[in-house]
Design a protein around this motif. Structure first.
Motif, PDB file in Angstrom:
ATOM      1  N   ILE A 165       0.843  -1.196   0.000  1.00  0.00           N
ATOM      2  CA  ILE A 165       0.000   0.000   0.000  1.00  0.00           C
ATOM      3  C   ILE A 165       0.881   1.250   0.000  1.00  0.00           C
ATOM      4  O   ILE A 165       0.595   2.219  -0.685  1.00  0.00           O
ATOM      5  CB  ILE A 165      -0.947  -0.014   1.218  1.00  0.00           C
ATOM      6  CG1 ILE A 165      -1.902  -1.198   1.103  1.00  0.00           C
ATOM      7  CG2 ILE A 165      -1.744   1.275   1.299  1.00  0.00           C
ATOM      8  CD1 ILE A 165      -2.645  -1.520   2.385  1.00  0.00           C
ATOM      9  N   ARG A 166       1.974   1.162   0.750  1.00  0.00           N
ATOM     10  CA  ARG A 166       2.849   2.337   0.819  1.00  0.00           C
ATOM     11  C   ARG A 166       3.438   2.699  -0.532  1.00  0.00           C
ATOM     12  O   ARG A 166       3.707   3.846  -0.801  1.00  0.00           O
ATOM     13  CB  ARG A 166       3.978   2.078   1.816  1.00  0.00           C
ATOM     14  CG  ARG A 166       3.526   2.276   3.252  1.00  0.00           C
ATOM     15  CD  ARG A 166       4.633   1.941   4.215  1.00  0.00           C
ATOM     16  NE  ARG A 166       4.179   2.132   5.584  1.00  0.00           N
ATOM     17  CZ  ARG A 166       4.720   1.533   6.627  1.00  0.00           C
ATOM     18  NH1 ARG A 166       5.750   0.709   6.458  1.00  0.00           N
ATOM     19  NH2 ARG A 166       4.261   1.756   7.839  1.00  0.00           N
ATOM     20  N   ARG A 167       3.674   1.656  -1.356  1.00  0.00           N
ATOM     21  CA  ARG A 167       4.224   2.020  -2.659  1.00  0.00           C
ATOM     22  C   ARG A 167       3.168   1.914  -3.759  1.00  0.00           C
ATOM     23  O   ARG A 167       3.459   1.741  -4.935  1.00  0.00           O
ATOM     24  CB  ARG A 167       5.474   1.233  -3.031  1.00  0.00           C
ATOM     25  CG  ARG A 167       5.603  -0.128  -2.476  1.00  0.00           C
ATOM     26  CD  ARG A 167       6.917  -0.773  -2.774  1.00  0.00           C
ATOM     27  NE  ARG A 167       6.628  -2.188  -2.970  1.00  0.00           N
ATOM     28  CZ  ARG A 167       6.590  -2.776  -4.157  1.00  0.00           C
ATOM     29  NH1 ARG A 167       6.889  -2.128  -5.236  1.00  0.00           N
ATOM     30  NH2 ARG A 167       6.288  -4.059  -4.250  1.00  0.00           N
ATOM     31  N   SER A 168       1.912   2.046  -3.348  1.00  0.00           N
ATOM     32  CA  SER A 168       0.823   1.916  -4.312  1.00  0.00           C
ATOM     33  C   SER A 168       0.935   2.961  -5.424  1.00  0.00           C
ATOM     34  O   SER A 168       0.532   2.712  -6.549  1.00  0.00           O
ATOM     35  CB  SER A 168      -0.516   2.032  -3.610  1.00  0.00           C
ATOM     36  OG  SER A 168      -0.630   3.302  -3.023  1.00  0.00           O
ATOM     37  N   GLU A 169       1.492   4.112  -5.097  1.00  0.00           N
ATOM     38  CA  GLU A 169       1.562   5.154  -6.104  1.00  0.00           C
ATOM     39  C   GLU A 169       2.379   4.713  -7.306  1.00  0.00           C
ATOM     40  O   GLU A 169       2.063   5.069  -8.436  1.00  0.00           O
ATOM     41  CB  GLU A 169       2.172   6.416  -5.495  1.00  0.00           C
ATOM     42  CG  GLU A 169       1.216   7.585  -5.606  1.00  0.00           C
ATOM     43  CD  GLU A 169       1.828   8.838  -5.050  1.00  0.00           C
ATOM     44  OE1 GLU A 169       1.611   9.074  -3.848  1.00  0.00           O
ATOM     45  OE2 GLU A 169       2.525   9.547  -5.790  1.00  0.00           O
ATOM     46  N   SER A 170       3.414   3.881  -7.036  1.00  0.00           N
ATOM     47  CA  SER A 170       4.229   3.418  -8.155  1.00  0.00           C
ATOM     48  C   SER A 170       3.438   2.486  -9.064  1.00  0.00           C
ATOM     49  O   SER A 170       3.847   2.202 -10.177  1.00  0.00           O
ATOM     50  CB  SER A 170       5.490   2.725  -7.638  1.00  0.00           C
ATOM     51  OG  SER A 170       5.123   1.522  -6.998  1.00  0.00           O
ATOM     52  N   ASP A 177      -4.148   8.287   3.899  1.00  0.00           N
ATOM     53  CA  ASP A 177      -3.239   7.899   4.974  1.00  0.00           C
ATOM     54  C   ASP A 177      -3.331   6.398   5.230  1.00  0.00           C
ATOM     55  O   ASP A 177      -4.421   5.852   5.303  1.00  0.00           O
ATOM     56  CB  ASP A 177      -3.640   8.615   6.273  1.00  0.00           C
ATOM     57  CG  ASP A 177      -2.980   9.970   6.340  1.00  0.00           C
ATOM     58  OD1 ASP A 177      -2.194  10.281   5.411  1.00  0.00           O
ATOM     59  OD2 ASP A 177      -3.260  10.719   7.304  1.00  0.00           O
ATOM     60  N   VAL A 178      -2.187   5.767   5.382  1.00  0.00           N
ATOM     61  CA  VAL A 178      -2.209   4.336   5.704  1.00  0.00           C
ATOM     62  C   VAL A 178      -2.066   4.180   7.212  1.00  0.00           C
ATOM     63  O   VAL A 178      -1.139   4.718   7.810  1.00  0.00           O
ATOM     64  CB  VAL A 178      -1.057   3.605   5.008  1.00  0.00           C
ATOM     65  CG1 VAL A 178      -1.174   2.116   5.249  1.00  0.00           C
ATOM     66  CG2 VAL A 178      -1.059   3.921   3.531  1.00  0.00           C
ATOM     67  N   LYS A 179      -3.000   3.503   7.810  1.00  0.00           N
ATOM     68  CA  LYS A 179      -2.924   3.273   9.245  1.00  0.00           C
ATOM     69  C   LYS A 179      -2.932   1.778   9.493  1.00  0.00           C
ATOM     70  O   LYS A 179      -3.522   1.025   8.737  1.00  0.00           O
ATOM     71  CB  LYS A 179      -4.139   3.881   9.944  1.00  0.00           C
ATOM     72  CG  LYS A 179      -4.043   5.371  10.136  1.00  0.00           C
ATOM     73  CD  LYS A 179      -5.177   5.808  11.041  1.00  0.00           C
ATOM     74  CE  LYS A 179      -5.492   7.275  10.789  1.00  0.00           C
ATOM     75  NZ  LYS A 179      -6.908   7.555  10.961  1.00  0.00           N
ATOM     76  N   PHE A 180      -2.299   1.366  10.568  1.00  0.00           N
ATOM     77  CA  PHE A 180      -2.400  -0.043  10.932  1.00  0.00           C
ATOM     78  C   PHE A 180      -2.589  -0.141  12.430  1.00  0.00           C
ATOM     79  O   PHE A 180      -2.306   0.805  13.170  1.00  0.00           O
ATOM     80  CB  PHE A 180      -1.170  -0.827  10.472  1.00  0.00           C
ATOM     81  CG  PHE A 180       0.092  -0.445  11.199  1.00  0.00           C
ATOM     82  CD1 PHE A 180       0.409  -1.041  12.413  1.00  0.00           C
ATOM     83  CD2 PHE A 180       0.948   0.514  10.683  1.00  0.00           C
ATOM     84  CE1 PHE A 180       1.558  -0.680  13.086  1.00  0.00           C
ATOM     85  CE2 PHE A 180       2.098   0.876  11.355  1.00  0.00           C
ATOM     86  CZ  PHE A 180       2.407   0.286  12.567  1.00  0.00           C
ATOM     87  N   SER A 181      -3.092  -1.275  12.869  1.00  0.00           N
ATOM     88  CA  SER A 181      -3.243  -1.496  14.298  1.00  0.00           C
ATOM     89  C   SER A 181      -2.441  -2.747  14.654  1.00  0.00           C
ATOM     90  O   SER A 181      -2.693  -3.828  14.115  1.00  0.00           O
ATOM     91  CB  SER A 181      -4.733  -1.692  14.621  1.00  0.00           C
ATOM     92  OG  SER A 181      -4.888  -2.635  15.657  1.00  0.00           O
ATOM     93  N   LEU A 182      -1.467  -2.582  15.527  1.00  0.00           N
ATOM     94  CA  LEU A 182      -0.644  -3.728  15.915  1.00  0.00           C
ATOM     95  C   LEU A 182      -1.530  -4.796  16.553  1.00  0.00           C
ATOM     96  O   LEU A 182      -1.334  -5.992  16.346  1.00  0.00           O
ATOM     97  CB  LEU A 182       0.465  -3.298  16.891  1.00  0.00           C
ATOM     98  CG  LEU A 182       1.450  -4.400  17.262  1.00  0.00           C
ATOM     99  CD1 LEU A 182       2.215  -4.886  16.037  1.00  0.00           C
ATOM    100  CD2 LEU A 182       2.438  -3.931  18.336  1.00  0.00           C
ATOM    101  N   GLU A 183      -2.531  -4.323  17.302  1.00  0.00           N
ATOM    102  CA  GLU A 183      -3.424  -5.270  17.965  1.00  0.00           C
ATOM    103  C   GLU A 183      -4.125  -6.161  16.940  1.00  0.00           C
ATOM    104  O   GLU A 183      -4.189  -7.384  17.084  1.00  0.00           O
ATOM    105  CB  GLU A 183      -4.459  -4.497  18.786  1.00  0.00           C
ATOM    106  CG  GLU A 183      -5.293  -5.380  19.685  1.00  0.00           C
ATOM    107  CD  GLU A 183      -6.470  -4.631  20.303  1.00  0.00           C
ATOM    108  OE1 GLU A 183      -6.468  -3.382  20.264  1.00  0.00           O
ATOM    109  OE2 GLU A 183      -7.381  -5.313  20.802  1.00  0.00           O
TER     110      GLU A 183
END
Lengths: 568, 328
Positions: A165-170, A177-183
């Motif tokens: 997702i972080r490199r989706s632009e490529s 904004d990409v968010k994640f939950s460790l839980e």
């Protein structure tokens, strides 16, 4: 709004239950609090009540169905109508006060340890018609499934998704904004583990293998006992398979045995992402976690005693991983010896390392140690069993049939300290069980594959350049960079290469390493080439599907003789 | 949280009343109450929440011997109660609920008679490796209930006679009962009586919680649970709350072979197929259609037969046959 009806809980700690009376059917209107159906499980009955006001659109279960936690059983069109009353979690109950039932078993084969060695051996022995009993102190699946291979791969899968997702632009995709939950990442990991553990429980049932949960004690050379809260069992066995595994080795330096030093097991259950983490040990476990926590936003330092991370691998392999790690912001210290771990007043950790005879300090919030694993030699009274240790006294001595110095006792897996890999343990388990079943089988360690889930992945089988050099073999190599592979380009994953090693004289393939996307999944092709004793020419005379990353194996084969098509 | 302890004793042997009290306690007790309720039923089969009475027991025999059949709130299998059996119920809010504590109370009480017992980890209490107590659990609306039987001096012949699997050809989706080797506690300790067992349970409860609970006696005159009794007395709750099931009834009459396949849901016939080699096909076609949506009750089915079967001989034969097979 549409809502899924999900099975959220059962009575007690049950993880599956049977649908009893269904009180509502598709099309019925629902009010919050209405009973839709009831579920019975071992520890009791609960009503499944609606939290919604609306219409039950669909119900995919029928009475008598077995359902599992998390299963979606229908949909509601309506609105959420949360009751104000907070339902508190019930305290866990165990049956500690109940006096254990005395039981005695007489079995053909007892297996101590339910990891990938033990449970596989149990199944194979049962397939041979043996009456088998397996004892596991913790959870079936052992380290591999509960605290090793599987949970780390579940985390790696979450990280893969995050990185994509972080490199989706490529790829021409814009996301916010990409968010994640460790839980949630950890919960997903736990679900994966639980599913697989219950799968093994099912396999034990299906093969009519008796499973006792508890710690095995040796009574005499043909009797074990297991005591837990509900049973007090005595087990007489004809043959015993010891598969009690290994545990994290402790580094013999100041501060390393302190309670707040993390092990790989701890790294699997952190509830908050640490701001910084120093991992002592840049082997497989250390490097996998380095990439995982780096992706989650931790500043990661890796301290490796040997001259290179992943020290068993060839230098060009480690180079790809080192470059990738450094690009991502992981600090790598090689040929660096950690000498002390100290705590600052605020709990921050200070690791003193010695690099080129120079002391340096690394400061981080947490410190983890991943310097290998130690056989659980104290898990059973080996003297009583008449089982001897190997020369280095770091594992149980076994022959190629996995038999110990006591002809009725076999040992498999990490406890033998041959090669500590899950698939070795499983294979040793098969060898041991076959011999018990009267089928001669011997363990051979020539062709051991290994898989490392760094970014990118690494996979290796047979000899590498270091080994071939050490054995004075005159070898040829063929290498092909993924950069030149069409599929890898299309995927945007061009790091790495395929490297094959052949014996110059016999022209047979004797080893291979893949670094890059799909490396671990492609490896078995190379294993099969080596196991089939193929020469370069025979192996190259096979058509590889286009467009796949596996074409790189073909190109590497051709490149041994400098005849590669797509690389010049 | 401060806990309030209460012990209730029922003087009634009526299962409808006793199960009503239990449900009333679940609905109406205070969140801080920890309750022990002791009760006995006369000549009763109690089936699990998700069981089918036609499947679990021989309903015909129950009718003949005047045995009461009743469905309870908790799941699990069917049990037989008579006055040689004592039932216990623990009720508390979920956060005060601990099965382990409850079992300790029971095991300690039994221990007072010199009987060592243990919980088998699932649903049974065992002494000498035989079951003397079956336990079931239910939670609802923040309250939890753990109840069970205590076989003291139960007529084991009757127990096995009534709990024999139905002679009917029946397939049900619900929960099946599990047969166990059982033992009466009196067999192990001959001087035990229901009264001494009750006393031991109450003492054990008081000892465990370090309290001196006043005992509350309940009977039909002192408390109004009519709303609940109505439910436990109803055909709808006891018979039609079964999960879906199907049943085949067949017989050879002098006018031909007759086989009727019924599918049932919520006590009503949802599907009906009749196979016969009788020549009077017309009547049976109508009967098939007319039985849909009819309650699976003897009287309802008989009136349909009465209404739609024209042939007197067939009508008579079928009526007798249905009366013999369906008892409610």
């Amino acid at each position: 709004m549409k809502y899924d009806l999900i099975i959220e809980k059962f009575s007690g700690h049950d993880t599956s239950g049977k649908i009893g009376k269904i009180n509502k059917k598709a099309g019925d209107s629902l009010n919050s609090g209405d009973t839709i159906f009831s579920i019975e499980s071992g520890k009791g009955t609960i009503k499944y009540t609606s939290q919604y006001k609306g219409v039950l659109e669909q119900l995919s279960i029928t009475e008598g169905d077995i359902v599992k936690k998390g299963q979606v059983v229908g949909t509601v069109e309506g609105e959420l109508f949360k009751e104000t009353e907070v339902v508190k979690a019930k305290p866990a109950y165990s049956f500690g006060l109940a006096k254990p039932v005395q039981k005695s078993y007489e079995v053909d084969v007892a297996v101590v340890g339910g990891g990938p060695g033990g449970y596989v051996a149990a199944i194979r022995a049962a397939q041979g018609g043996k009456k088998v009993l397996i004892i596991e102190e913790n959870r079936l699946g052992g380290t591999c499934l509960n605290y090793g291979c599987i949970p780390t791969k579940a985390l790696v899968s979450s990280i893969d998704a995050l990185e994509k997702i972080r490199r989706s632009e490529s790829f021409g995709i814009e996301v916010g904004d990409v968010k994640f939950s460790l839980e949630k990442i950890m919960n997903r990991k736990n679900e994966v583990v639980n599913t697989l553990v219950s799968g093994i429980e099912h396999l034990m049932n299906a093969h009519e293998i008796e499973y006792l949960n508890g710690k095995a004690e040796v009574k005499d050379s043909e009797t074990l006992t297991v005591k837990n809260k509900s049973i007090d069992a005595t087990i007489k066995f004809q043959k015993l398979i010891i598969a009690t595994g290994s545990k994290t080795a402790i580094l013999p330096i100041e501060g390393a045995s302190s309670e707040d030093i993390l092990t790989s097991q701890d790294l699997l259950k952190l509830t908050e992402v640490p701001s910084s983490l120093t991992i002592i040990g840049g082997g497989v476990i250390g490097m996998e976690f380095a990439f995982i926590y780096n992706s989650l936003g931790t500043k990661v330092n890796v301290v490796e005693f040997f001259p290179q991370i992943l020290n068993n691998m060839d230098a060009d392999v480690a180079e790809v991983i080192r470059t990738s790690a450094i690009e991502k912001g992981i600090n790598i210290f090689e040929s660096a010896k950690a000498s002390t771990i100290k705590s600052a007043l605020d709990g921050t950790k200070i690791v003193e390392i010695n690099e080129n005879n120079e002391s340096k300090y690394i400061i981080s919030e947490k410190v983890a140690v991943a310097v290998g694993r130690k056989a659980n030699l104290e898990s059973l009274d080996l003297t009583k069993l008449g089982v001897e240790l190997n020369e280095r006294r770091n594992g149980i001595m076994v022959n190629a049939s996995m038999r110990t110095s006591n002809p009725n006792v076999y040992a498999i897996g990490d406890i033998t300290n041959k090669i500590q890999l899950a698939h070795i343990a499983s294979h040793q388990g098969i060898v041991a069980a076959d011999n018990i079943n009267g089928i001669e089988n011997e363990m051979c360690y020539d062709l051991i594959p290994s898989a490392i889930f760094t970014m990118p992945e690494v996979a290796h089988v047979g000899l590498n350049e270091k080994d071939a050099g050490a054995q004075n073999i005159d070898y040829l190599i063929g290498k092909f960079p993924l950069m030149a592979n069409g599929k890898a380009q299309a995927m945007g994953e061009t790091e790495g290469f395929v490297k094959l090693i052949a014996n110059r004289e016999t022209r047979k393939i004797i080893g291979g390493t893949i670094v890059g996307v799909h490396a671990t999944d492609m490896l078995s092709t190379i294993s099969n080439i080596i196991a089939s004793d193929l020469t370069i020419d025979k192996a190259a005379h096979v058509i590889y599907a286009h467009p796949t990353t596996a074409e790189s194996i073909h190109e590497a084969l051709l490149n041994i003789d400098g005849r590669g098509i797509h690389f010049a | 949280m401060h806990k309030k302890f209460k012990v209730y004793l029922s003087e009634s042997f009526d299962p409808k009343f006793n199960l009503s009290i239990e449900e009333w306690l679940m609905d109406c007790s205070e969140p801080d109450e920890v309750i022990l309720f002791l009760w006995q039923n006369e000549n009763t089969i109690v089936i699990g929440r998700n069981q089918n009475p036609y499947k679990e027991c021989d309903v015909k025999k129950l009718k003949e011997d005047d045995v009461c059949l009743i469905r309870r709130l908790s799941g699990g299998g069917a049990v037989y109660h008579d006055l040689g059996n004592l039932n216990f119920t623990f009720i508390s809010s979920d956060n005060n609920y601990d099965v382990e504590n409850n079992l300790k109370v029971i095991i300690d009480a039994i221990d007072k008679f010199g009987i060592k017992s243990c919980f088998n980890g699932r649903n049974d209490l065992l002494a000498n490796e035989r079951k003397f107590s079956g336990n079931a659990f239910i939670s609802d609306k923040g309250k939890s209930c753990h109840h069970g039987t205590l076989l003291m001096d139960v007529d084991l012949d009757k127990l096995s006679r009534y709990l024999t699997v139905s002679p009917l050809k029946l397939q049900s989706k619900g929960i099946e009962s599990v047969l166990s080797r059982v033992v009466n506690l009196k067999e192990i300790c001959p001087q035990m009586t229901i009264e001494s067992l009750k006393t031991a349970l109450i003492t054990s409860f008081n000892e465990f919680y370090n309290t001196e609970t006043k005992i509350i006696i309940l009977n039909e005159n002192g408390i109004d649970v009519a709303k609940y009794v109505e439910k436990y007395n109803s055909w709808e709750w006891n018979y039609s709350e079964s999960p879906d099931f199907s049943i085949v009834l067949e017989n050879k009459f002098d006018w031909g072979i007759f086989e009727i396949n019924l599918e049932l849901s919520d006590g009503k016939i949802t599907n009906c197929k009749i196979f016969t080699d009788s020549i009077e096909l017309e009547d049976f076609k109508i009967l098939e259609k007319s039985l849909i949506n009819v309650q699976f009750k003897r009287s309802e089915i008989l009136s349909i037969i009465e209404k739609y079967i024209k042939n007197g001989k067939i009508k008579q034969g079928l009526s007798n046959f249905i009366s013999d097979k369906i008892h409610m």
